[in-house]
Scaffold this motif. Structure first.
Motif, short mmCIF file in Angstrom:
data_model
loop_
_atom_site.label_atom_id
_atom_site.label_comp_id
_atom_site.label_asym_id
_atom_site.label_seq_id
_atom_site.Cartn_x
_atom_site.Cartn_y
_atom_site.Cartn_z
N ARG A 1 30.63 -21.03 -38.34
CA ARG A 1 30.38 -21.18 -36.90
C ARG A 1 29.28 -22.21 -36.68
O ARG A 1 28.10 -21.90 -36.74
CB ARG A 1 30.00 -19.84 -36.27
CG ARG A 1 29.73 -19.98 -34.76
CD ARG A 1 29.68 -18.68 -34.02
NE ARG A 1 30.96 -18.00 -33.98
CZ ARG A 1 32.00 -18.39 -33.27
NH1 ARG A 1 31.93 -19.49 -32.54
NH2 ARG A 1 33.11 -17.70 -33.29
N ARG A 2 29.71 -23.43 -36.37
CA ARG A 2 28.75 -24.53 -36.21
C ARG A 2 28.47 -24.77 -34.73
O ARG A 2 28.55 -25.89 -34.22
CB ARG A 2 29.29 -25.79 -36.88
CG ARG A 2 29.63 -25.56 -38.36
CD ARG A 2 30.07 -26.82 -39.06
NE ARG A 2 28.92 -27.65 -39.44
CZ ARG A 2 29.03 -28.84 -40.03
NH1 ARG A 2 30.24 -29.32 -40.30
NH2 ARG A 2 27.97 -29.52 -40.35
N ASP A 3 28.15 -23.70 -34.03
CA ASP A 3 27.60 -23.80 -32.68
C ASP A 3 26.69 -22.59 -32.50
O ASP A 3 26.56 -21.75 -33.39
CB ASP A 3 28.70 -23.86 -31.61
CG ASP A 3 29.35 -22.53 -31.30
OD1 ASP A 3 29.27 -21.59 -32.14
OD2 ASP A 3 29.97 -22.40 -30.23
N SER A 4 26.02 -22.53 -31.35
CA SER A 4 25.16 -21.38 -31.05
C SER A 4 25.85 -20.57 -29.96
O SER A 4 26.21 -21.10 -28.91
CB SER A 4 23.78 -21.85 -30.59
OG SER A 4 23.07 -22.41 -31.68
N ARG A 5 26.02 -19.28 -30.24
CA ARG A 5 26.80 -18.43 -29.35
C ARG A 5 26.35 -16.99 -29.55
O ARG A 5 26.31 -16.48 -30.67
CB ARG A 5 28.28 -18.57 -29.70
CG ARG A 5 29.27 -17.75 -28.88
CD ARG A 5 30.68 -17.98 -29.40
NE ARG A 5 31.02 -19.39 -29.35
CZ ARG A 5 31.61 -19.98 -28.30
NH1 ARG A 5 31.93 -19.27 -27.26
NH2 ARG A 5 31.90 -21.26 -28.34
N GLY A 6 25.99 -16.33 -28.44
CA GLY A 6 25.55 -14.95 -28.54
C GLY A 6 24.33 -14.83 -29.42
O GLY A 6 23.36 -15.59 -29.30
N ALA A 7 24.35 -13.89 -30.35
CA ALA A 7 23.21 -13.65 -31.22
C ALA A 7 23.11 -14.66 -32.35
O ALA A 7 22.10 -14.70 -33.05
CB ALA A 7 23.31 -12.23 -31.81
N HIS A 8 24.15 -15.45 -32.56
CA HIS A 8 24.17 -16.45 -33.64
C HIS A 8 23.60 -17.76 -33.09
O HIS A 8 24.21 -18.41 -32.24
CB HIS A 8 25.61 -16.65 -34.11
CG HIS A 8 25.80 -17.81 -35.04
ND1 HIS A 8 25.43 -17.77 -36.36
CD2 HIS A 8 26.34 -19.04 -34.84
CE1 HIS A 8 25.74 -18.92 -36.93
NE2 HIS A 8 26.27 -19.71 -36.03
N TYR A 9 22.42 -18.15 -33.60
CA TYR A 9 21.78 -19.38 -33.12
C TYR A 9 21.54 -20.32 -34.29
O TYR A 9 20.87 -19.97 -35.27
CB TYR A 9 20.45 -19.07 -32.42
CG TYR A 9 19.89 -20.27 -31.70
CD1 TYR A 9 20.21 -20.53 -30.37
CD2 TYR A 9 19.04 -21.16 -32.36
CE1 TYR A 9 19.70 -21.63 -29.71
CE2 TYR A 9 18.53 -22.28 -31.71
CZ TYR A 9 18.87 -22.51 -30.39
OH TYR A 9 18.37 -23.62 -29.73
N ARG A 10 22.10 -21.53 -34.18
CA ARG A 10 21.93 -22.56 -35.21
C ARG A 10 20.95 -23.63 -34.70
O ARG A 10 21.23 -24.30 -33.69
CB ARG A 10 23.28 -23.21 -35.53
CG ARG A 10 24.30 -22.32 -36.24
CD ARG A 10 24.05 -22.26 -37.73
NE ARG A 10 24.18 -23.58 -38.36
CZ ARG A 10 25.23 -23.98 -39.07
NH1 ARG A 10 26.26 -23.16 -39.26
NH2 ARG A 10 25.25 -25.17 -39.63
N ASN A 11 19.84 -23.81 -35.39
CA ASN A 11 18.90 -24.87 -35.01
C ASN A 11 19.54 -26.25 -35.08
O ASN A 11 19.19 -27.15 -34.31
CB ASN A 11 17.68 -24.84 -35.94
CG ASN A 11 16.76 -23.67 -35.64
OD1 ASN A 11 16.63 -23.25 -34.49
ND2 ASN A 11 16.12 -23.14 -36.67
N ASP A 12 20.50 -26.40 -36.03
CA ASP A 12 21.15 -27.70 -36.19
C ASP A 12 22.35 -27.88 -35.25
O ASP A 12 22.87 -28.99 -35.12
CB ASP A 12 21.58 -27.91 -37.65
CG ASP A 12 22.26 -26.69 -38.26
OD1 ASP A 12 22.32 -25.64 -37.60
OD2 ASP A 12 22.73 -26.80 -39.42
N PHE A 13 22.79 -26.81 -34.60
CA PHE A 13 23.85 -26.87 -33.58
C PHE A 13 23.44 -25.95 -32.43
O PHE A 13 24.01 -24.88 -32.23
CB PHE A 13 25.20 -26.43 -34.17
CG PHE A 13 25.70 -27.31 -35.27
CD1 PHE A 13 26.36 -28.51 -34.97
CD2 PHE A 13 25.51 -26.97 -36.60
CE1 PHE A 13 26.82 -29.34 -35.98
CE2 PHE A 13 25.97 -27.79 -37.62
CZ PHE A 13 26.62 -28.98 -37.31
N PRO A 14 22.44 -26.37 -31.63
CA PRO A 14 21.83 -25.46 -30.66
C PRO A 14 22.67 -25.18 -29.41
O PRO A 14 22.31 -24.30 -28.63
CB PRO A 14 20.53 -26.18 -30.29
CG PRO A 14 20.83 -27.63 -30.50
CD PRO A 14 21.75 -27.67 -31.68
#
Length: 583
Positions: A545-558
Motif C-alpha cells: 500500500r503505497r499511499d496513506s489511508r486510514g491508520a496506515h500512514y507512509r511518510n514517503d507517500f503522505p
C-alpha cells in the motif's frame, strides 16, 4: 490424543465468541467454546471501557442506522464492505436489547433510558455505556448466560491448527496447557473469534494473550484475509509509570469533555514537583493546563472536531507533538478533566479515576493525565460474507479477527457492537450449517497426528540457547520502530529482513520441558511463531500500500491515492495482492 466431537466449535471467549456460543446453543447445536486462558479473562472486550454504538435515539432523535452506516463508511477510508457495515448499523440496536434481556446493566439517562455519549468521528450521540466498564459488563453477562445454559467451556487450550480436508474445515488440533498433550476436536462447523494481535507491538492496550493466533490459524488453513496493514493505535494510553505504559485511557474521557493540551516547561516542572511530593507523601499541586496557558494543539490538526476527531488523526497529532519535543518527561501529552466537576468525573469515569489513582497515585480531577498512542486494534483480518462464512467451507469468523468492517479506521464503540452483531450471526449460521453436515469418513485422527508431529519437532528443536520469549521481545521492538504510526519503504523493508532473521532464530529455539503443566515456555514458543508470521503479513501489506489511508500512514507517500490504491489489500497463503472486491 484426547478426542472430542461437537456440532459447533467456538475458538475464543471474548465478547464475540461468547455471543456466538449463545446463538449456536439457542438453535440446538451442541456447542463447545475453547479459550487459551480463563474464560472471562481472555480477549480485549472485557477491558473495553468506552461503549457500544447503536442508533437507539434515546438522546438524539435525529440519529439513525443510516447515519451510523455513513459515519462508519466515511471513517473506513474506502476499505469497508458496505454490506457488512449496513448489517452492523441495522442490527446493533436489537443486539443491545438482547444484552439487556440477558441481564446487562447499562447506565441510564433521561427518562430512565439507556445513556448515550458521543465518541470521536460520530455525527450523533450514539454510544451506549455502563460507566466506563462497558466491556466488562457485557462479558460477565454473556459468561453467566453461557454457564446458565450449560454450554461447555474448555479453558487453557492453545489452538494450533484448523484441520482441513477437501477444502472444508473439520475441526481443530489444540494443545492442553493445563494437562500437557494434544487434543483433537471434531466439529461440523467452526467459528474463529480469537481477537487481535496487539502484543506484536511493545506498547499496547491488549491483553497478554492477543498474539495473532487466529489470523495464523486462518492463514495456515488457506483462508483469505484483507487489509492487515491497517493497525489502529489508540490515541491515549498511559505513559506513567513505566509499568503502566500502554494501558488504555478510554475515549470516553474525551467524549465526556476531556481536553488535549501540549506541554510547556512550566507544566513539565509542575508535574515533576508533584512526583516528588507523591514520593514524600505530601499534598500535591492542582495543575490546570489552561491556567498555564497550554495550547489545545488539535486546533492545528482538526479545528472542527478537535478532541473528537477520528482516532487516526488524533493519534498522528499526538505522535507529532511528542516527536517534535512538546511532551512530558515520560513522553506524553496532556489529557485533562481538571476543568470538569469532580463528582461528574468520579461518576462518569469511575474506572479511569481509580486506574490513575491506583497505578500512578494521581487524582485526575486535580492533575492532567499523561498520554500517548498505544497499539489497540487490527482493522484487517479474515474476509467474511454477510452470514460470517469465510473462504473455507464450514469456517465462520466474528470479532476483531475479521476484516472488511472497519476498513482503515475504527470508530470508538463500533468494536463491541460488531462483536455482538456478528457473533450472533456467526453462531446462527454455524448451527444451521452443522445440521446439514454428513459424516464423510475422513480420518481426522491421522491428520491431527501428522500436524502434532510437526509441533513436536518445533518444541524439541535447538539446545534451548534461544528462548522464545526473547524472540517475542525483539519482534515487538521491530514492529514498534518500523511498522508503527509512521512508516516508509526503507524501514518496512528492513523490518522484513529482521523478521526473517527472527524466523530463522525461532527454528533454533527450544523449550525446557514441554511436559510441565502451565508451561509459559511452551506457550511462548507457539505464540512467537504466530507473531513472527503475522507481523510479516502486516509488513508485506504495508509495503504494497503505497499511499496513506486510514491508520496506515507512509511518510514517503503522505497522500491518499484513490486512483492507484483505492483497493483492498488481500492475503492468501503466501500471496499478497490488491483488488476491489466490494463497492
Amino acid at each position: 490424543m484426547l478426542e472430542k466431537e461437537v456440532d459447533v466449535l467456538v475458538i475464543g471467549t471474548g465478547g464475540a465468541g461468547l455471543r456466538a456460543a449463545v446463538a449456536a446453543h439457542e438453535r440446538g447445536a451442541e456447542t463447545l467454546v475453547v479459550s487459551k486462558t480463563l474464560a472471562g479473562k481472555a480477549g480485549c472486550t472485557v477491558m473495553a471501557e468506552g461503549g457500544y454504538n447503536a442508533a437507539i435515539r434515546t438522546f438524539d432523535i435525529k440519529d439513525s442506522p443510516q447515519s451510523h452506516f455513513e459515519d462508519t463508511m466515511k471513517s473506513g477510508a474506502g476499505l469497508s464492505n458496505p454490506e457488512l457495515v449496513r448489517t452492523l448499523a441495522n442490527d446493533a440496536p436489537e443486539r443491545i436489547q438482547d444484552l439487556e434481556g440477558y441481564g446487562a446493566l447499562f447506565s441510564r439517562g433521561r427518562g430512565g433510558l439507556i445513556g448515550q455519549r458521543k465518541m470521536g468521528a460520530q455525527s450523533h450521540q450514539r454510544t451506549c455505556y455502563a460507566g466506563d466498564r462497558t466491556g466488562h459488563e457485557i462479558v460477565m453477562t454473556l459468561l453467566q448466560r453461557v454457564r446458565s445454559e450449560g454450554i461447555q467451556v474448555w479453558n487453557y487450550l492453545f489452538a494450533l491448527d484448523l484441520i482441513v480436508s477437501g477444502g472444508k474445515v473439520r475441526g481443530l488440533l489444540a494443545f492442553d496447557i493445563k494437562r500437557p498433550g494434544y487434543v483433537l476436536i471434531k466439529s461440523k462447523a467452526t467459528i474463529l473469534a480469537t481477537g487481535g494481535a496487539g502484543r506484536c507491538w511493545a506498547v499496547t492496550t491488549n491483553s497478554f494473550h492477543s498474539t495473532g493466533d487466529g489470523y495464523m490459524l486462518a492463514a495456515r488453513a488457506g483462508a483469505t484475509m484483507c487489509d492487515l496493514e491497517q493497525i489502529q493505535f489508540h490515541p491515549t494510553g498511559m505513559v506513567y509509570p513505566d509499568a503502566a505504559r500502554g494501558i488504555l485511557v478510554t475515549e470516553a474521557v474525551r467524549g465526556d469533555g476531556g481536553l488535549l493540551f501540549g506541554v510547556t516547561p512550566e507544566i513539565s516542572d509542575a508535574l515533576e514537583e508533584n512526583r516528588r511530593r507523591r514520593e514524600r507523601g505530601e499534598p500535591q499541586l492542582r495543575i490546570d493546563p489552561e491556567a498555564f496557558g497550554a495550547e489545545r494543539f488539535m486546533t492545528r490538526y482538526d479545528p472542527e472536531r478537535m478532541e473528537l476527531s477520528s482516532r487516526d488523526v488524533v493519534t498522528r497529532a499526538i505522535t507529532r507533538e511528542v516527536l517534535e519535543g512538546r511532551r512530558t518527561r515520560s513522553g506524553g501529552v496532556l489529557l485533562s478533566v481538571v476543568h470538569l466537576d469532580r463528582d461528574y468525573v468520579r461518576t462518569r469515569l469511575s474506572t479511569t479515576y481509580k486506574q490513575f489513582k491506583d497505578l500512578s497515585g494521581i487524582d485526575i480531577t486535580q492533575q492532567p493525565m499523561e498520554v500517548a498512542p498505544t497499539a489497540h486494534h487490527i482493522m484487517g483480518g479474515v474476509v467474511i460474507d454477510k452470514d460470517c462464512s469465510t473462504s473455507l467451507e464450514s469456517l465462520y469468523a466474528c470479532g476483531e479477527v475479521v476484516g472488511g468492517i472497519h476498513g482503515g479506521n475504527r470508530i470508538g464503540g463500533n468494536a463491541i457492537a460488531e462483536g455482538q452483531v456478528f457473533g450472533a450471526i456467526a453462531g446462527k449460521s454455524a448451527a444451521a450449517a452443522a445440521k446439514t453436515v454428513k459424516d464423510e469418513g475422513v480420518d481426522l485422527l491421522s491428520l491431527a497426528r501428522e500436524l502434532a508431529s510437526k509441533h513436536d519437532l518445533d518444541l524439541e528443536k535447538g539446545g534451548g540457547d534461544t528462548r522464545p520469549c526473547a524472540i517475542k521481545r525483539d519482534l515487538q521492538q521491530i514492529m514498534t520502530a518500523k511498522a508503527g504510526v509512521f512508516r516508509e519503504e526503507a524501514s518496512l523493508q528492513e523490518s522484513l529482513a529482521e523478521l526473517d532473521a527472527l524466523r530463522e532464530r525461532l527454528t533454533r529455539s527450544g523449550v525446557t520441558d514441554s511436559s510441565l503443566p502451565y508451561s509459559q515456555d511452551v506457550v511462548d514458543r507457539f505464540e512467537a511463531s504466530n507473531m513472527v508470521e503475522f507481523s510479516r503479513l502486516v509488513v508485506q501489506s504495508a509495503v504494497l500500500r503505497r499511499d496513506s489511508r486510514g491508520a496506515h500512514y507512509r511518510n514517503d507517500f503522505p497522500d491518499r491515492n484513490d486512483q492507484e490504491f483505492g483497493e483492498n489489500i488481500f492475503v492468501e497463503g503466501g500471496t499478497v495482492w490488491k483488488a476491489k472486491r466490494w463497492s
